[in-house]
Scaffold this active site. Structure first.
Site, PDB file in Angstrom:
ATOM      1  N   ASP A  92      52.407  42.173  51.592  1.00 38.88           N
ATOM      2  CA  ASP A  92      52.035  43.410  50.908  1.00 38.88           C
ATOM      3  C   ASP A  92      51.321  44.365  51.854  1.00 38.88           C
ATOM      4  O   ASP A  92      50.182  44.109  52.261  1.00 38.88           O
ATOM      5  CB  ASP A  92      51.132  43.080  49.709  1.00 38.88           C
ATOM      6  N   SER A 109      48.672  34.613  43.701  1.00 38.28           N
ATOM      7  CA  SER A 109      47.581  33.712  43.313  1.00 38.28           C
ATOM      8  C   SER A 109      48.093  32.378  42.781  1.00 38.28           C
ATOM      9  O   SER A 109      47.444  31.344  42.971  1.00 38.28           O
ATOM     10  CB  SER A 109      46.673  34.400  42.295  1.00 38.28           C
ATOM     11  N   GLY A 117      46.178  41.616  43.814  1.00 34.42           N
ATOM     12  CA  GLY A 117      46.681  40.346  43.311  1.00 34.42           C
ATOM     13  C   GLY A 117      45.876  39.912  42.093  1.00 34.42           C
ATOM     14  O   GLY A 117      44.847  40.511  41.755  1.00 34.42           O
ATOM     15  N   GLY A 118      46.358  38.875  41.430  1.00 32.10           N
ATOM     16  CA  GLY A 118      45.601  38.263  40.352  1.00 32.10           C
ATOM     17  C   GLY A 118      45.541  39.041  39.050  1.00 32.10           C
ATOM     18  O   GLY A 118      44.713  38.749  38.191  1.00 32.10           O
ATOM     19  N   GLY A 160      48.726  47.130  43.914  1.00 27.73           N
ATOM     20  CA  GLY A 160      47.422  47.349  44.526  1.00 27.73           C
ATOM     21  C   GLY A 160      46.579  46.093  44.681  1.00 27.73           C
ATOM     22  O   GLY A 160      45.860  45.962  45.665  1.00 27.73           O
ATOM     23  N   MET A 214      53.638  49.425  50.058  1.00 26.02           N
ATOM     24  CA  MET A 214      52.987  50.272  49.056  1.00 26.02           C
ATOM     25  C   MET A 214      52.243  51.358  49.813  1.00 26.02           C
ATOM     26  O   MET A 214      51.009  51.344  49.927  1.00 26.02           O
ATOM     27  CB  MET A 214      52.042  49.409  48.193  1.00 26.02           C
ATOM     28  N   MET A 227      49.589  47.841  52.249  1.00 28.77           N
ATOM     29  CA  MET A 227      48.955  48.884  51.410  1.00 28.77           C
ATOM     30  C   MET A 227      48.160  49.826  52.305  1.00 28.77           C
ATOM     31  O   MET A 227      47.508  49.382  53.259  1.00 28.77           O
ATOM     32  CB  MET A 227      48.014  48.251  50.397  1.00 28.77           C
ATOM     33  N   HIS A 232      56.356  36.985  51.182  1.00 26.22           N
ATOM     34  CA  HIS A 232      56.139  38.359  50.719  1.00 26.22           C
ATOM     35  C   HIS A 232      54.870  38.923  51.380  1.00 26.22           C
ATOM     36  O   HIS A 232      53.798  38.314  51.298  1.00 26.22           O
ATOM     37  CB  HIS A 232      56.003  38.337  49.199  1.00 26.22           C
ATOM     38  N   ASP A 258      57.513  41.074  40.823  1.00 30.47           N
ATOM     39  CA  ASP A 258      56.262  40.947  41.588  1.00 30.47           C
ATOM     40  C   ASP A 258      55.069  41.337  40.725  1.00 30.47           C
ATOM     41  O   ASP A 258      54.968  42.471  40.276  1.00 30.47           O
ATOM     42  CB  ASP A 258      56.360  41.869  42.821  1.00 30.47           C
ATOM     43  N   GLY A 259      54.183  40.360  40.522  1.00 36.72           N
ATOM     44  CA  GLY A 259      52.927  40.636  39.833  1.00 36.72           C
ATOM     45  C   GLY A 259      52.719  39.726  38.638  1.00 36.72           C
ATOM     46  O   GLY A 259      53.512  39.740  37.695  1.00 36.72           O
ATOM     47  N   GLY A 260      51.692  38.896  38.677  1.00 33.35           N
ATOM     48  CA  GLY A 260      51.341  38.055  37.546  1.00 33.35           C
ATOM     49  C   GLY A 260      52.321  36.935  37.273  1.00 33.35           C
ATOM     50  O   GLY A 260      52.362  36.400  36.159  1.00 33.35           O
ATOM     51  N   SER A 283      53.266  35.362  48.005  1.00 37.07           N
ATOM     52  CA  SER A 283      52.672  36.577  48.543  1.00 37.07           C
ATOM     53  C   SER A 283      51.419  36.242  49.333  1.00 37.07           C
ATOM     54  O   SER A 283      50.470  35.662  48.801  1.00 37.07           O
ATOM     55  CB  SER A 283      52.316  37.544  47.418  1.00 37.07           C
ATOM     56  N   HIS A 285      56.736  44.435  51.509  1.00 34.27           N
ATOM     57  CA  HIS A 285      56.618  45.321  50.343  1.00 34.27           C
ATOM     58  C   HIS A 285      55.671  46.447  50.729  1.00 34.27           C
ATOM     59  O   HIS A 285      54.459  46.250  50.804  1.00 34.27           O
ATOM     60  CB  HIS A 285      56.096  44.493  49.166  1.00 34.27           C
ATOM     61  N   MET A 337      58.082  45.886  39.643  1.00 34.75           N
ATOM     62  CA  MET A 337      56.653  45.542  39.605  1.00 34.75           C
ATOM     63  C   MET A 337      56.256  45.182  38.183  1.00 34.75           C
ATOM     64  O   MET A 337      56.518  45.941  37.245  1.00 34.75           O
ATOM     65  CB  MET A 337      55.801  46.713  40.079  1.00 34.75           C
TER      66      MET A 337
HETATM   67  C1  DX5 Z   1      50.402  43.585  44.071  1.00 38.86           C
HETATM   68  C2  DX5 Z   1      51.296  42.938  45.099  1.00 38.86           C
HETATM   69  C3  DX5 Z   1      51.735  41.577  44.749  1.00 38.86           C
HETATM   70  C4  DX5 Z   1      50.605  40.568  44.637  1.00 38.86           C
HETATM   71  C5  DX5 Z   1      50.973  39.646  43.542  1.00 38.86           C
HETATM   72  O1  DX5 Z   1      50.325  44.950  44.319  1.00 38.86           O
HETATM   73  O2  DX5 Z   1      52.459  43.720  45.298  1.00 38.86           O
HETATM   74  O3  DX5 Z   1      52.699  41.097  45.673  1.00 38.86           O
HETATM   75  O4  DX5 Z   1      50.384  39.810  45.781  1.00 38.86           O
HETATM   76  O5  DX5 Z   1      49.902  38.789  43.320  1.00 38.86           O
HETATM   77  P1  DX5 Z   1      49.866  37.894  42.002  1.00 38.86           P
HETATM   78  O6  DX5 Z   1      51.027  36.975  42.071  1.00 38.86           O
HETATM   79  O7  DX5 Z   1      48.550  37.201  42.115  1.00 38.86           O
HETATM   80  O8  DX5 Z   1      49.940  38.835  40.836  1.00 38.86           O
HETATM   81 ZN    ZN Z   2      54.087  42.791  46.486  1.00 39.09          ZN
END
Ligand code: DX5
Ligand code: ZN
Length: 231
Positions: free
Chosen positions: A38, A201, A147-148, A145, A71, A40, A36, A178-180, A8, A69, A140
């Site tokens: 994002d 991240s 990262g990290g 919203g 959002m 927003m 990926h 997606d996420g963490g 991402s 993606h 998700m």
């Molecule tokens: C969060 C994004 C993710 C984000 C994931 O809203 O949709 O794509 O970049 O970041 P990590 O992998 O750090 O959780």
């Molecule tokens: Zn995403």
């Protein structure tokens, strides 16, 4: 066929997006499968990132298929532009789309794969009919919203449900998470049946993003021996 890894760009250096894409391109068969992106809008989520002009620039800068993606509010109006621009997969949120079935048809007609995303608290069951019209299900595993954030393991139940439906021929979506996602969490996601792993991240926070992509894919392979990868 192999597990798909989608770094991402949210965790990349936004002043050097072309270079950051190149950093995960890798040798043939080794690099990022999708990139990926994002998007927003500070309405659907509290954060603001980038939009269509940046995606258009990225499409010229990299050959890696873009996984957009969205959002954003009102994807019924805005998502089509990303498909027309040449994004490989365009994912909208089921919580935001007014007519997700019509939207999927439009995205596909414009040449993209259509993705549907569910936030951590959104159940799958009410949307199973809708999902028949989609190519990708993005589960998700953090609140969208930022990262990290920390991985929410409860969402793996939705992954297991989707995997079962796909494996029994009731759905044809590719299952994406997606996420963490990082070295600590990716194995549980792989065992639950994910096809495509987004990592922000964990990839761009690493000293060598290309090596991080390979290491994540190797971890998935190690815990899914004998799995026939459909992607
Ligand atoms: C969060 C994004 C993710 C984000 C994931 O809203 O949709 O794509 O970049 O970041 P990590 O992998 O750090 O959780
Ligand atoms: Zn995403």
């Amino acid at each position: 066929m192999r597990p798909l890894i989608a770094p991402s760009l949210l965790s990349a250096d936004f002043a050097r997006l072309g270079d950051e894409a190149a950093a995960v391109a890798g040798a043939p068969g080794e690099g990022a499968d999708w990139l990926h992106v994002d998007v927003m809008d500070a309405h659907f989520v509290p954060n603001l990132t980038l939009g269509l002009p940046v995606v258009e620039a990225l499409l010229k800068a990299t050959a890696i298929p873009l996984d957009c993606h969205l959002m954003i509010d009102d994807p019924d109006r805005w998502a089509i532009g990303y498909a027309e621009a040449g994004a490989y997969n365009v994912t909208v949120h089921v919580e935001a789309a007014r007519d997700p079935v019509a939207l999927a048809a439009d995205l596909r007609a414009a040449g993209a794969r259509a993705g549907l995303s569910v936030k951590p608290g959104t159940p799958l069951e009410p949307h199973l009919e809708t999902l028949r019209h989609y190519d990708t299900l993005l589960v998700m595993s953090v609140e969208p919203g930022f990262g990290g954030q920390s991985f929410i393991p409860d969402v793996l139940e939705k992954v297991r449900t989707a995997r079962r439906l796909v494996d029994t021929g009731h759905l044809t979506v590719l299952v994406e998470i997606d996420g963490g996602i990082n070295a600590e969490t990716i194995e549980a996601a792989a065992e639950a049946g994910v096809d495509c792993f987004v990592a922000g991240s964990a990839v761009y926070g690493a000293d060598d993003p290309g090596r991080a992509v390979r290491a994540l894919r190797d971890q998935v392979r190690a815990v899914t021996p004998g799995r026939a990868w459909s992607a």
